[in-house]
Motif scaffolding. Structure first.
Motif, PDB file in Angstrom:
ATOM      1  N   ALA A   3       0.861  -1.183   0.000  1.00 30.89           N
ATOM      2  CA  ALA A   3       0.000   0.000   0.000  1.00 30.89           C
ATOM      3  C   ALA A   3       0.895   1.229   0.000  1.00 30.89           C
ATOM      4  O   ALA A   3       1.783   1.355   0.838  1.00 30.89           O
ATOM      5  N   ILE A   4       0.665   2.121  -0.961  1.00 33.61           N
ATOM      6  CA  ILE A   4       1.477   3.327  -1.062  1.00 33.61           C
ATOM      7  C   ILE A   4       0.552   4.525  -0.918  1.00 33.61           C
ATOM      8  O   ILE A   4      -0.250   4.821  -1.802  1.00 33.61           O
ATOM      9  N   ILE A   5       0.672   5.184   0.217  1.00 35.99           N
ATOM     10  CA  ILE A   5      -0.154   6.349   0.511  1.00 35.99           C
ATOM     11  C   ILE A   5       0.578   7.561  -0.048  1.00 35.99           C
ATOM     12  O   ILE A   5       1.599   7.979   0.476  1.00 35.99           O
ATOM     13  N   GLY A   6       0.060   8.091  -1.143  1.00 40.83           N
ATOM     14  CA  GLY A   6       0.725   9.186  -1.838  1.00 40.83           C
ATOM     15  C   GLY A   6       1.566   8.672  -2.995  1.00 40.83           C
ATOM     16  O   GLY A   6       2.649   9.174  -3.240  1.00 40.83           O
ATOM     17  N   GLY A   7       1.067   7.688  -3.713  1.00 43.90           N
ATOM     18  CA  GLY A   7       1.842   7.075  -4.790  1.00 43.90           C
ATOM     19  C   GLY A   7       1.478   7.536  -6.180  1.00 43.90           C
ATOM     20  O   GLY A   7       1.798   6.857  -7.150  1.00 43.90           O
ATOM     21  N   THR A   8       0.822   8.688  -6.314  1.00 43.59           N
ATOM     22  CA  THR A   8       0.385   9.117  -7.637  1.00 43.59           C
ATOM     23  C   THR A   8       1.379  10.019  -8.353  1.00 43.59           C
ATOM     24  O   THR A   8       1.214  10.297  -9.539  1.00 43.59           O
ATOM     25  N   ILE A  39      -2.386   1.965  -4.744  1.00 45.99           N
ATOM     26  CA  ILE A  39      -2.076   3.396  -4.705  1.00 45.99           C
ATOM     27  C   ILE A  39      -3.212   4.139  -4.011  1.00 45.99           C
ATOM     28  O   ILE A  39      -4.381   3.951  -4.355  1.00 45.99           O
ATOM     29  N   MET A  40      -2.876   5.005  -3.054  1.00 45.43           N
ATOM     30  CA  MET A  40      -3.890   5.788  -2.364  1.00 45.43           C
ATOM     31  C   MET A  40      -3.511   7.270  -2.378  1.00 45.43           C
ATOM     32  O   MET A  40      -2.359   7.613  -2.126  1.00 45.43           O
ATOM     33  N   SER A  41      -4.495   8.089  -2.681  1.00 47.56           N
ATOM     34  CA  SER A  41      -4.307   9.532  -2.775  1.00 47.56           C
ATOM     35  C   SER A  41      -5.673  10.189  -2.626  1.00 47.56           C
ATOM     36  O   SER A  41      -6.694   9.529  -2.841  1.00 47.56           O
ATOM     37  N   PRO A  42      -5.729  11.479  -2.286  1.00 51.20           N
ATOM     38  CA  PRO A  42      -7.038  12.102  -2.058  1.00 51.20           C
ATOM     39  C   PRO A  42      -7.800  12.486  -3.330  1.00 51.20           C
ATOM     40  O   PRO A  42      -8.947  12.887  -3.251  1.00 51.20           O
ATOM     41  N   THR A  43      -7.182  12.365  -4.497  1.00 57.96           N
ATOM     42  CA  THR A  43      -7.815  12.818  -5.731  1.00 57.96           C
ATOM     43  C   THR A  43      -8.098  11.642  -6.649  1.00 57.96           C
ATOM     44  O   THR A  43      -7.168  10.962  -7.102  1.00 57.96           O
ATOM     45  N   GLU A  44      -9.375  11.412  -6.950  1.00 56.77           N
ATOM     46  CA  GLU A  44      -9.765  10.272  -7.774  1.00 56.77           C
ATOM     47  C   GLU A  44      -9.099  10.294  -9.149  1.00 56.77           C
ATOM     48  O   GLU A  44      -8.642   9.264  -9.641  1.00 56.77           O
ATOM     49  N   ALA A  45      -9.025  11.460  -9.770  1.00 55.38           N
ATOM     50  CA  ALA A  45      -8.421  11.555 -11.107  1.00 55.38           C
ATOM     51  C   ALA A  45      -6.953  11.140 -11.080  1.00 55.38           C
ATOM     52  O   ALA A  45      -6.482  10.438 -11.980  1.00 55.38           O
ATOM     53  N   ARG A  46      -6.230  11.551 -10.046  1.00 52.44           N
ATOM     54  CA  ARG A  46      -4.804  11.189  -9.946  1.00 52.44           C
ATOM     55  C   ARG A  46      -4.631   9.702  -9.673  1.00 52.44           C
ATOM     56  O   ARG A  46      -3.734   9.059 -10.211  1.00 52.44           O
ATOM     57  N   VAL A  47      -5.496   9.146  -8.832  1.00 54.02           N
ATOM     58  CA  VAL A  47      -5.430   7.711  -8.551  1.00 54.02           C
ATOM     59  C   VAL A  47      -5.702   6.928  -9.837  1.00 54.02           C
ATOM     60  O   VAL A  47      -4.958   6.007 -10.188  1.00 54.02           O
ATOM     61  N   SER A  48      -6.754   7.302 -10.549  1.00 56.58           N
ATOM     62  CA  SER A  48      -7.116   6.599 -11.790  1.00 56.58           C
ATOM     63  C   SER A  48      -5.998   6.669 -12.820  1.00 56.58           C
ATOM     64  O   SER A  48      -5.673   5.668 -13.471  1.00 56.58           O
ATOM     65  N   LYS A  49      -5.407   7.834 -12.973  1.00 56.07           N
ATOM     66  CA  LYS A  49      -4.314   8.009 -13.941  1.00 56.07           C
ATOM     67  C   LYS A  49      -3.100   7.162 -13.559  1.00 56.07           C
ATOM     68  O   LYS A  49      -2.500   6.491 -14.401  1.00 56.07           O
ATOM     69  N   ALA A  50      -2.736   7.172 -12.289  1.00 52.40           N
ATOM     70  CA  ALA A  50      -1.588   6.384 -11.825  1.00 52.40           C
ATOM     71  C   ALA A  50      -1.840   4.892 -11.994  1.00 52.40           C
ATOM     72  O   ALA A  50      -0.972   4.154 -12.492  1.00 52.40           O
ATOM     73  N   VAL A  51      -3.010   4.429 -11.599  1.00 52.29           N
ATOM     74  CA  VAL A  51      -3.338   3.008 -11.714  1.00 52.29           C
ATOM     75  C   VAL A  51      -3.304   2.578 -13.183  1.00 52.29           C
ATOM     76  O   VAL A  51      -2.731   1.535 -13.523  1.00 52.29           O
ATOM     77  N   ALA A  52      -3.880   3.384 -14.061  1.00 51.75           N
ATOM     78  CA  ALA A  52      -3.868   3.054 -15.494  1.00 51.75           C
ATOM     79  C   ALA A  52      -2.431   2.981 -16.020  1.00 51.75           C
ATOM     80  O   ALA A  52      -2.098   2.079 -16.801  1.00 51.75           O
ATOM     81  N   GLY A 112      -6.312   1.053  -6.738  1.00 42.68           N
ATOM     82  CA  GLY A 112      -6.174   2.317  -6.036  1.00 42.68           C
ATOM     83  C   GLY A 112      -7.429   2.681  -5.287  1.00 42.68           C
ATOM     84  O   GLY A 112      -8.489   2.069  -5.481  1.00 42.68           O
ATOM     85  N   ALA A 113      -7.298   3.677  -4.424  1.00 42.21           N
ATOM     86  CA  ALA A 113      -8.437   4.157  -3.644  1.00 42.21           C
ATOM     87  C   ALA A 113      -8.201   5.592  -3.216  1.00 42.21           C
ATOM     88  O   ALA A 113      -7.058   6.061  -3.157  1.00 42.21           O
ATOM     89  N   ILE A 114      -9.283   6.253  -2.914  1.00 39.54           N
ATOM     90  CA  ILE A 114      -9.217   7.608  -2.393  1.00 39.54           C
ATOM     91  C   ILE A 114      -8.902   7.521  -0.899  1.00 39.54           C
ATOM     92  O   ILE A 114      -9.540   6.758  -0.173  1.00 39.54           O
ATOM     93  N   LEU A 115      -7.903   8.264  -0.468  1.00 43.82           N
ATOM     94  CA  LEU A 115      -7.543   8.313   0.950  1.00 43.82           C
ATOM     95  C   LEU A 115      -7.044   9.713   1.251  1.00 43.82           C
ATOM     96  O   LEU A 115      -6.126  10.205   0.595  1.00 43.82           O
TER      97      LEU A 115
END
Length: 141
Positions: free
Chosen positions: A14-19, A39-52, A65-68
């Motif tokens: 789990a990486i909190i701030g991995g975007t 991957i966890m981050s507070p912004t859905e768009a950034r999480v989605s982009k990083a995961v993709a 990923g998830a919003i955190l």
């Protein structure tokens, strides 16, 4: 087969701030080792982009990923419980609050930084202590 704490392949990280930044680099390194990353981050768009991006670059590992929001105890507890158990947690999270030179920091920026880095990491630790988030594997000798 005995447990080897240095063998990372297949472990769930789990990486909190991995975007972006160091967190993205850490996630890349773990993925290259064959780890499954979350991957966890507070912004859905950034999480989605990083995961993709990770799914495209590292198709043989599981990436999700998830919003955190590290400023929210509820967000931390909910996100970590949803993905438990994990083998490792990495916390490189930093907010984008440093928009200029260090000499221009004021008390509000210092307080925001403390909220993310100090309070956020303590709340993550609190979640680890309260819930079975980390997979504990006893090493055999």
């Amino acid at each position: 087969m005995s447990y080897n704490p240095l063998e990372l392949k297949g472990q769930k990280i789990a990486i909190i701030g991995g975007t972006s930044g160091i967190g993205y680099g850490v996630a890349s390194a773990f993925s290259a080792e064959g780890c499954n990353i979350f991957i966890m981050s507070p912004t859905e768009a950034r999480v989605s982009k990083a995961v993709a991006g990770f799914k495209s670059t590292f198709p043989d590992v599981t990436t999700a990923g998830a919003i955190l929001d590290v400023r929210s105890e509820e967000s931390i507890f909910t996100a970590l419980q949803a993905i438990a158990p994990v083998d490792h947690i990495v916390f490189p999270a930093v907010d984008n609050m440093f928009g200029g030179p260090l000499a221009e920091m004021d008390n509000d920026k210092v307080a925001d930084y403390s909220q993310v880095k100090l309070c956020g990491s303590m709340l993550v630790g609190n979640a680890l202590a309260k819930f079975d988030i980390i997979s504990l594997v006893e090493a055999s000798s």
